[in-house]
Design a protein around this motif. Structure first.
Motif, PDB file in Angstrom:
ATOM      1  N   GLY B 221       0.828  -1.210   0.000  1.00  0.00           N
ATOM      2  CA  GLY B 221       0.000   0.000   0.000  1.00  0.00           C
ATOM      3  C   GLY B 221       0.860   1.257   0.000  1.00  0.00           C
ATOM      4  N   ASP B 222       0.184   2.386   0.098  1.00  0.00           N
ATOM      5  CA  ASP B 222       0.914   3.650   0.121  1.00  0.00           C
ATOM      6  C   ASP B 222       0.558   4.412   1.397  1.00  0.00           C
ATOM      7  OD1 ASP B 222       2.691   5.495  -0.706  1.00  0.00           O
ATOM      8  OD2 ASP B 222       1.361   6.450  -2.188  1.00  0.00           O
ATOM      9  N   ILE B 223       1.442   5.314   1.820  1.00  0.00           N
ATOM     10  CA  ILE B 223       1.203   6.097   3.032  1.00  0.00           C
ATOM     11  C   ILE B 223       1.413   7.580   2.740  1.00  0.00           C
ATOM     12  CG2 ILE B 223       1.877   4.215   4.590  1.00  0.00           C
ATOM     13  CD1 ILE B 223       4.625   5.673   4.873  1.00  0.00           C
ATOM     14  N   PRO B 224       0.889   8.469   3.589  1.00  0.00           N
ATOM     15  CA  PRO B 224       1.116   9.912   3.402  1.00  0.00           C
ATOM     16  C   PRO B 224       2.601  10.261   3.483  1.00  0.00           C
ATOM     17  CG  PRO B 224      -0.561   9.512   5.085  1.00  0.00           C
ATOM     18  CD  PRO B 224       0.037   8.190   4.735  1.00  0.00           C
ATOM     19  N   GLY B 229       5.038  11.880  12.579  1.00  0.00           N
ATOM     20  CA  GLY B 229       6.153  12.827  12.663  1.00  0.00           C
ATOM     21  C   GLY B 229       7.386  12.404  11.895  1.00  0.00           C
ATOM     22  N   ILE B 230       7.288  11.337  11.123  1.00  0.00           N
ATOM     23  CA  ILE B 230       8.456  10.834  10.390  1.00  0.00           C
ATOM     24  C   ILE B 230       8.185  10.874   8.890  1.00  0.00           C
ATOM     25  CG2 ILE B 230      10.031   8.882  10.120  1.00  0.00           C
ATOM     26  CD1 ILE B 230       8.964   7.952  12.901  1.00  0.00           C
ATOM     27  N   ALA B 231       9.185  11.313   8.142  1.00  0.00           N
ATOM     28  CA  ALA B 231       9.030  11.433   6.691  1.00  0.00           C
ATOM     29  C   ALA B 231       8.886  10.047   6.068  1.00  0.00           C
ATOM     30  CB  ALA B 231      10.229  12.154   6.088  1.00  0.00           C
ATOM     31  N   LYS B 232       8.067  10.008   5.025  1.00  0.00           N
ATOM     32  CA  LYS B 232       7.812   8.747   4.334  1.00  0.00           C
ATOM     33  C   LYS B 232       9.124   8.076   3.903  1.00  0.00           C
ATOM     34  CE  LYS B 232       5.601   7.026   0.121  1.00  0.00           C
ATOM     35  NZ  LYS B 232       4.711   7.373  -0.999  1.00  0.00           N
ATOM     36  N   LYS B 233      10.057   8.869   3.406  1.00  0.00           N
ATOM     37  CA  LYS B 233      11.275   8.226   2.893  1.00  0.00           C
ATOM     38  C   LYS B 233      12.073   7.564   4.019  1.00  0.00           C
ATOM     39  CE  LYS B 233      14.780  11.979   2.838  1.00  0.00           C
ATOM     40  NZ  LYS B 233      14.566  12.352   4.203  1.00  0.00           N
ATOM     41  N   GLU B 240      13.057  -1.004   4.289  1.00  0.00           N
ATOM     42  CA  GLU B 240      13.932  -1.704   3.351  1.00  0.00           C
ATOM     43  C   GLU B 240      14.998  -2.499   4.125  1.00  0.00           C
ATOM     44  OE1 GLU B 240      12.915  -1.889   0.412  1.00  0.00           O
ATOM     45  OE2 GLU B 240      14.604  -3.136  -0.255  1.00  0.00           O
ATOM     46  N   LEU B 241      15.540  -1.864   5.175  1.00  0.00           N
ATOM     47  CA  LEU B 241      16.519  -2.577   6.011  1.00  0.00           C
ATOM     48  C   LEU B 241      15.903  -3.832   6.621  1.00  0.00           C
ATOM     49  CD1 LEU B 241      18.257   0.394   7.912  1.00  0.00           C
ATOM     50  CD2 LEU B 241      19.299  -1.113   6.188  1.00  0.00           C
ATOM     51  N   MET B 242      14.653  -3.704   7.056  1.00  0.00           N
ATOM     52  CA  MET B 242      13.985  -4.859   7.678  1.00  0.00           C
ATOM     53  C   MET B 242      13.788  -5.984   6.670  1.00  0.00           C
ATOM     54  SD  MET B 242      10.961  -3.053   9.904  1.00  0.00           S
ATOM     55  CE  MET B 242      11.126  -1.380  10.465  1.00  0.00           C
ATOM     56  N   LYS B 243      13.351  -5.604   5.460  1.00  0.00           N
ATOM     57  CA  LYS B 243      13.049  -6.635   4.464  1.00  0.00           C
ATOM     58  C   LYS B 243      14.303  -7.334   3.948  1.00  0.00           C
ATOM     59  CE  LYS B 243      10.230  -5.565   1.021  1.00  0.00           C
ATOM     60  NZ  LYS B 243       9.527  -4.657   0.063  1.00  0.00           N
ATOM     61  N   THR B 244      15.392  -6.611   3.929  1.00  0.00           N
ATOM     62  CA  THR B 244      16.576  -7.154   3.254  1.00  0.00           C
ATOM     63  C   THR B 244      17.606  -7.718   4.224  1.00  0.00           C
ATOM     64  OG1 THR B 244      17.496  -4.932   3.219  1.00  0.00           O
ATOM     65  CG2 THR B 244      16.353  -5.683   1.228  1.00  0.00           C
ATOM     66  N   CYS B 245      17.377  -7.575   5.514  1.00  0.00           N
ATOM     67  CA  CYS B 245      18.354  -8.161   6.436  1.00  0.00           C
ATOM     68  C   CYS B 245      18.221  -9.684   6.370  1.00  0.00           C
ATOM     69  CB  CYS B 245      18.106  -7.660   7.864  1.00  0.00           C
ATOM     70  SG  CYS B 245      16.626  -8.349   8.627  1.00  0.00           S
TER      71      CYS B 245
END
Ligand code: SF4
Ligand SMILES: [Zn+2]
Lengths: 569, 434
Positions: B221-224, B229-233, B240-245
Motif C-alpha cells: 500500500g501507500d502512506i502519506p 512525525g516521520i518522513a515517508k522516505k 527496506e533494512l527490515m526486508k533485506t536483512c
C-alpha cells in the motif's frame, strides 16, 4: 506396606499372561511372589487388571508446552478443574496445567509419562515443571536435531567425541533419550529455511539430515542407551512425505542394536504417512509404511492418532509450525533455541467435516491395524498435536471395535476418509492383550525399561491399573461404549504399591521418579571433548557453561541410569 | 577473600550470568562485569541499617514484632478477607512464587504480578496474534538488524547490547558490530539512539500509526508523506533494512506497551514481525524490566494455565485481564486485603489504586524500605533472592537460570519462600480450626 489384588482378569503380555484369573502381590513397592504379613486386599473379580500405563510421547510439560498454554487462555477457560479433596486446581482442555495432567493420567491408569522434546537450554524449566506433575514417573528427551556440537563432530568425522558429547548433554540436561526433530531443518529455520530431503545441506555446517540421523543412531548404540533414537523425520505433515519417512528409516537398518531392540523409534507415524503431492490428491500411505515396518525389525513407531478435536499443536519443528500457521492464519509462536533446535506452536482445529483431517483420523487407525505386531505400533496422539491424551479411551474403543469405526466412517467423518484410506476394508479388532501391549508393555519394551515397567512379573514396580470392565461380560466389538467408559477412569490405580486412585478419585499424590541416562565414556576422551565444549560455549551460547547443567535440586526424585560406556574412547 | 564466579545479577531482565563477585568479611568488595545498575545492587549489600525485624503498625506508628507474630497476622488477614490480592513476585525466585500461588489458591484470592503495569499488554497481544521469538544467543550468532522500540537499553538494560545485540561477535557475525545495524524508534533521542545507525523519532502516542505505516508499505500500500512525525522516505528506508536483512530482531519496551493503544500497539507490532517472515527471518523479544517477572508468568501458567491476574475465589483459576488484574481490582475497591511480595505498588500504581490499598488491611515482604513498606500495616523483611538465596529466574527470553547464593543473610532473616511457607502452614492451621 503390602497389597494383594485378588481374582482380577490379568493381561500382562510381557509375561505371556492373557486374561487369566490371577492374584497380584505387592510388597515394598515391588511385585513379589509371596506376602509376609498383614496386608490390604483389593477384590478385583470381574475387573480388568493391567500393568500401569506408560506414555512414551506426550508434550505434557516443558517450555513450549507452557508457552502453548500461555498462548491460549481460551483453552484454559474451556475446561477448569477446581481445588478439591486436597488436590490442586488447574485448567486446560487440550493442554491441562501441570498438576491436572498428573491427576488425569493417573485416573486413566498411567503411572509413567515421558515428555519428548526438551531443548537442552530449557531443561531446567522442564524439570521444574515435571516436579509439579504429581504421581507418575517421568523422563524428558533432549533434542539433538540442530545441535552445533553434534554437527561439528559429524563434519569433522569424529564419532568418539560425538558420542562423548552426546553423553555430556544427557548428563547436563538430565535427559533419558536422544530426540531428533526435523534433522537439519530446525537449524536452517534459523534463516527461515527448512530441510525437505535427507540430503539437503545444513547451512553453515556442511552436514545433511541423513548424516545427523545415522550418526546419532550409531552413537545411541555405542552409548548403549535404554531407548533407541526417538525420531521425528523431515517433512512432517506434508503430502507425499512417505518417501522421506521410509528413506529416513532405511538409514538405520544396518545400525547394530546394543540392547536387542529397535534402532529407530518413529514417533507420530500418522503425520509421516502421507501420499499425494498436494492437499487435493492427498491420501493415506499407511499401507506402505505398515508394509515396510512389517518387513523389518529395526523400527518401532507410535500412531500419532488424530482425534478430531480443537487442539494446540506444539513441536520442536519450527518451520512446520510456521507452514501450518500459513495454512490456517491462526496465531503463531516461534521459539528458536540457540545452537540447539527451534520449537513452534499454533492452534489447530481438526474438523470431522474436513476431508484431509478425516483421512488423518483414518491413517492413525490404519497403522495400528495394518502393522501385524502390536509391539511395533504403540498408541499415542502426540498429545496435544493429534488430540489430547484424554482421548485415549476412545482410540482404544475404535481399535477394539470394527462397528464403532464403521459408525464413524459412515456417520461422523468426511466421506473422503473412505476414498483416501483403506480403513473401511480393515476388520481387525484389537484384543485386550493387544491393548495392554500398545498402552504399556510395548512402551516399556521400546524404552528399554521393561525390567521395571509395563509388566506384572516379580521385581517390577508395583504399578497396576484396574479397570471396571469384565472381559467375560463385555464384547468390545459391540459394547464399544462400555470399553470407552471403562478405560477413561480406573477402579484403582496403584503406584509403587500405594492406592492412588479409587473409583476414579485421586487419593494420594506422591512425587514420581525422574529417570535420566548417564552413559560414562572413557575419561580421557571426555576431557578432550570438554575442551571443545568450553571454547564453543564462551563464544556462542548466551549463558556461561558453569550455569548450563541442570542442578540436582531440580530433580525432586531423580533416578540415574548409569551405563558403562568406557569402551567409547 | 572469597571469589564467586558465574554469578547471576538479580536486577534486570538481561539476567547476566557472568558476574564475578568478591566478598570479604561479609562485605561485597567488587562485582566485576556488572553494569552500573547491577553493581549498585551488589554494593547495596554493604548498607548498614538493614531491617531485620518485622514491623507492625499500631496506634502510634510502627513497632517491632516477632516473625511468628507477623506470620500469624498475615495468615489471619488472608483467611479473614473475602477477596485478598497477592501482588508482586517479579523480584523473587520461582520457588517462592510457586508457594505464593499455592497460598493464593488456598485462601481463594487473586494473584497478580507487575505485568499489569509493564508488559501485561505484551501478553494480551501474544494471546491475540502469537509470538515469533528466539533466545538471545540466536540474536548474538545471527542478527544483522536490531530494532529497539520504546526501549532505552543503555539505561534500563545496560549490558543488553554488549552481550547479545550490537557488539558481540557471533558464529555468523564474526566481525561483531561491523556486521550489524541498529535502528532505534523512540519519542525522544535517547542515549541508545545516539549509538544507533538509524533513529526514527516518533511523535508521542503515535506508535500505532507508525507500525501501521510499516505494514501498509510492506503489504504493497501507500502512506502519506509524513506519518507519526516521520518522513515517508525514512519510514521506507527503515522498512527496506527490515526486508533485506538476513535476521532481524525487534526489541520493545514499556515505551511501546504503555503508550496509548497499549496491547493494540503490540498486536500490530507482532503482526508486522509475522508479515516480515514472508521476506526474511524476523523475531521479537519484549525488554522485561524486573529480573524475574518472566519466571512468575511461567510458573503461574504451568500451574494454573494463565500468566497473570489469576482469580481463585471460585476455587479454580479464572483469568480476565481488566477484571482480575490488580490496578483495576484496587481502583474499583474490589479486594479487601493486599499482600505484596517483592514489589513496590505504592510507588508505581495509579493514585486511586494506592488510595484503596491504604484503606484495607495490608502486608508486605520486602528486604528494603520502600514507599510500600511504609504504606502497609505490616512489613516483613526478607533475605535477598539471588544474593543471599539461590533459586530459579527466567531471563526476558524465557531461558531459566539458577541464581547463586554468595553470602549469608543476616541472622534472623528468612527467605521469601520460607516466610511464605510459614504463612501457608499457618493459614491451613487456622482453616482447620486451630
Ligand atoms: S544488564 Fe541488567 S542483569 Fe546485566 S549486570 Fe546490568 S543490571 Fe545486571
Ligand atoms: Zn511430539
Amino acid at each position: 506396606m503390602e497389597l494383594e489384588i485378588k481374582n482380577g482378569v490379568v493381561f500382562d503380555p510381557l509375561n505371556k499372561v492373557d486374561g487369566e484369573k490371577k492374584d497380584i502381590l505387592i510388597r515394598d513397592g515391588r511385585i513379589v511372589e509371596k506376602l509376609k504379613g498383614k496386608h490390604d486386599v483389593i477384590d478385583a473379580s470381574g475387573k480388568l487388571v493391567m500393568p500401569g500405563g506408560v506414555e512414551i510421547h506426550s508434550h505434557f510439560a516443558g517450555g513450549k508446552e507452557t508457552a502453548g498454554r500461555m498462548l491460549r487462555p481460551e483453552d484454559g477457560a474451556r475446561t477448569v478443574y477446581p481445588k478439591r479433596n486436597g488436590l490442586r486446581s488447574g485448567s486446560g482442555y487440550s493442554m491441562p496445567s501441570s498438576f491436572t495432567a498428573g491427576y488425569l493420567y493417573a485416573q486413566m491408569g498411567y503411572t509413567m509419562c515421558n515428555t519428548p522434546a526438551m531443548p537442552p537450554l530449557f531443561a531446567r524449566h522442564t524439570h521444574e515443571e515435571l516436579g509439579d506433575v504429581p504421581i507418575v514417573d517421568k523422563s524428558a528427551y533432549p533434542t539433538f536435531d540442530g545441535n552445533w556440537f553434534v554437527m561439528r563432530y559429524l563434519k569433522e568425522g569424529d564419532p568418539d567425541k560425538l558420542a562423548a558429547c552426546v553423553a555430556w548433554f544427557l548428563r547436563a540436561t538430565k535427559g533419558l533419550v536422544i530426540k531428533i526433530v526435523n534433522p537439519g531443518g530446525t537449524e536452517n529455520w534459523g534463516w527461515g529455511k527448512n530441510a525437505v530431503g535427507i540430503d539437503d545441506p545444513v547451512i553453515g555446517f556442511d552436514v545433511t539430515p541423513a548424516q545427523i540421523v545415522k550418526g546419532l543412531a550409531e552413537v545411541n548404540e555405542r552409548l548403549k542407551l535404554p531407548h533407541s533414537i526417538h525420531l521425528h523425520p523431515n517433512n512432517l505433515g506434508k503430502p507425499g512425505n512417505i518417501e522421506t519417512t521410509v528413506e529416513t528409516l532405511e538409514l538405520c537398518r544396518e545400525v547394530k542394536s546394543a540392547n536387542a531392540r529397535q534402532t529407530v523409534y518413529l514417533t507420530h507415524a500418522q503425520f509421516h504417512s502421507f501420499g499425494g503431492d498436494s492437499w487435493k490428491n492427498f491420501e493415506s500411505k499407511a499401507d506402505e509404511l505398515a508394509k515396510y515396518i512389517n518387513r523389518c525389525d529395526h523400527v518401532v513407531c507410535d500412531t500419532g492418532n488424530v482425534t478430531l478435536d480443537e487442539t494446540t499443536t506444539m513441536t520442536s519443528d519450527g518451520p512446520m509450525e510456521y507452514f501450518l500457521h500459513n495454512l490456517t492464519h491462526l496465531k503463531w509462536v516461534n521459539k528458536d533455541v540457540e545452537l540447539e533446535t527451534a520449537p513452534g506452536i499454533t492452534p489447530f482445529i481438526y474438523s470431522r467435516k474436513n476431508p484431509v483431517h478425516s483421512v488423518q483420523w483414518a491413517i492413525g487407525l490404519e497403522l495400528a491395524l495394518l502393522i501385524d505386531d502390536p509391539f511395533k505400533v504403540l498408541l499415542a496422539t502426540d498429545h496435544p498435536n493429534g488430540g489430547p491424551f484424554t482421548r485415549y479411551p476412545r482410540i482404544i474403543a475404535w481399535l477394539m471395535s470394527e462397528p464403532y469405526r464403521r459408525y464413524y466412517m459412515e456417520e461422523r467423518v468426511h466421506k473422503g476418509a473412505q476414498k483416501g484410506s483403506s480403513l473401511a476394508t480393515l476388520d481387525r479388532e484389537y484384543t485386550f492383550s493387544d491393548i495392554a501391549v500398545v498402552t504399556r508393555a510395548g512402551q516399556a519394551k521400546a524404552l528399554g525399561l521393561s525390567e521395571l515397567k509395563g509388566h506384572l512379573g516379580v521385581g517390577a514396580h508395583g504399578d497396576v491399573a484396574i479397570y471396571d470392565i469384565d472381559p467375560a461380560q463385555v464384547d468390545p466389538s459391540k459394547d464399544f461404549k462400555a470399553v470407552e467408559k471403562g478405560f477413561a477412569k480406573t477402579a484403582y490405580t496403584i503406584k509403587d504399591g500405594e492406592i492412588i486412585v479409587k473409583d476414579g478419585l485421586i487419593r494420594a499424590t506422591p512425587q514420581g521418579r525422574t529417570y535420566w541416562a548417564n552413559p560414562v565414556v572413557d575419561h580421557e576422551l571426555d576431557r578432550e571433548m570438554l575442551k571443545d565444549v568450553e571454547q564453543y560455549f564462551k563464544k556462542y551460547y548466551s549463558v556461561n557453561l558453569a550455569n548450563y547443567p541442570v542442578q540436582k535440586e531440580y530433580l525432586k526424585r531423580g533416578r540415574e541410569i548409569q551405563i558403562d560406556a568406557r569402551d567409547v574412547k | 577473600m572469597e571469589i564467586h564466579t558465574d554469578v547471576i545479577c538479580p536486577f534486570c531482565g538481561t539476567l547476566c550470568d557472568d558476574i564475578e563477585v568478591h566478598v570479604e568479611n561479609g562485605r561485597v568488595m567488587e562485582a566485576l562485569n556488572a553494569c552500573k545498575l547491577g553493581n549498585a545492587k551488589f554494593m547495596s549489600m554493604n548498607k548498614k541499617n538493614r531491617h531485620i525485624v518485622p514491623m507492625v503498625r499500631g496506634e502510634d506508628g510502627f513497632t517491632e514484632t516477632t516473625i511468628e507474630d507477623a506470620v500469624e497476622r498475615v495468615a489471619r488477614m488472608l483467611v479473614d478477607a473475602k477477596k485478598p490480592l497477592l501482588y508482586g513476585w517479579a523480584t523473587t525466585e520461582c520457588e517462592a512464587q510457586s508457594v505464593g500461588i499455592e497460598l493464593a489458591e488456598e485462601v481463594g484470592g487473586v494473584i497478580d504480578s507487575c505485568a499489569s503495569v509493564c508488559h501485561g499488554p505484551s501478553v494480551l497481544a501474544i494471546q491475540d496474534v502469537g509470538f515469533p521469538s528466539v533466545t538471545l544467543g540466536e540474536v548474538k550468532n545471527r542478527a544483522d538488524l536490531d530494532i529497539y522500540w520504546g526501549s532505552n537499553p543503555m539505561h534500563a538494560h545496560p549490558r543488553h547490547m554488549s552481550r547479545y545485540s550490537r557488539y558481540p561477535r557471533g558464529y555468523f557475525r564474526e566481525r561483531g558490530q561491523q556486521d550489524r545495524t541498529v535502528i532505534v524508534i523512540d519519542v525522544r533521542r535517547t542515549d541508545t539512539a545516539g549509538i544507533a545507525d538509524k533513529f526514527l523519532q516518533v511523535s508521542p502516542g503515535d506508535d500505532y500509526e507508525l507500525v501501521n505505516a510499516f505494514r501498509t508499505l510492506l503489504n504493497g500500500g501507500d502512506i502519506p508523506d509524513e506519518v507519526a512525525g516521520i518522513a515517508k522516505k525514512d519510514i521506507a528506508s527503515a522498512l527496506e533494512l527490515m526486508k533485506t536483512c538476513q535476521f532481524g530482531m525487534l526489541f520493545f519496551g514499556v515505551g511501546l506497551t504503555m503508550s496509548p493503544g497499549k496491547h493494540r500497539n503490540i498486536d500490530n507490532a507482532i503482526s508486522l514481525v509475522v508479515d516480515l517472515n514472508k521476506y526474511t527471518k524476523f523475531n521479537l523479544i519484549p525488554m522485561r524490566g524486573h529480573y524475574n517477572v518472566t519466571g512468575f508468568s511461567e510458573v503461574l501458567t504451568w500451574q494454573s494455565g494463565f500468566p497473570f491476574g489469576v482469580d481463585y475465589t471460585r476455587g479454580y483459576p479464572q483469568y480476565n485481564p481488566g477484571e482480575t488484574t490488580s490496578v483495576e481490582l484496587l481502583s474499583r475497591g474490589e479486594v479487601d486485603a493486599v499482600f505484596v511480595v517483592g514489589s513496590d505498588p505504592a510507588a508505581n500504581f495509579p493514585k486511586k489504586a494506592v488510595e484503596h490499598l491504604a484503606k484495607i488491611p495490608s502486608a508486605v515482604i520486602e528486604p528494603h524500605e520502600t514507599p510500600t513498606t511504609y504504606l502497609c500495616d505490616l512489613n516483613i523483611p526478607s533475605a535477598i533472592a539471588g544474593i543471599e538465596v539461590e533459586g530459579t529466574a527466567y531471563r526476558m527470553d524465557n531461558v531459566p537460570i539458577r541464581m547463586r547464593k554468595i553470602m549469608d543473610a543476616p541472622a534472623g532473616l528468612y527467605s521469601d519462600r520460607e516466610i511464605l511457607e510459614m504463612i501457608l502452614l499457618k493459614v491451613r492451621e487456622i482453616k482447620n480450626g486451630a
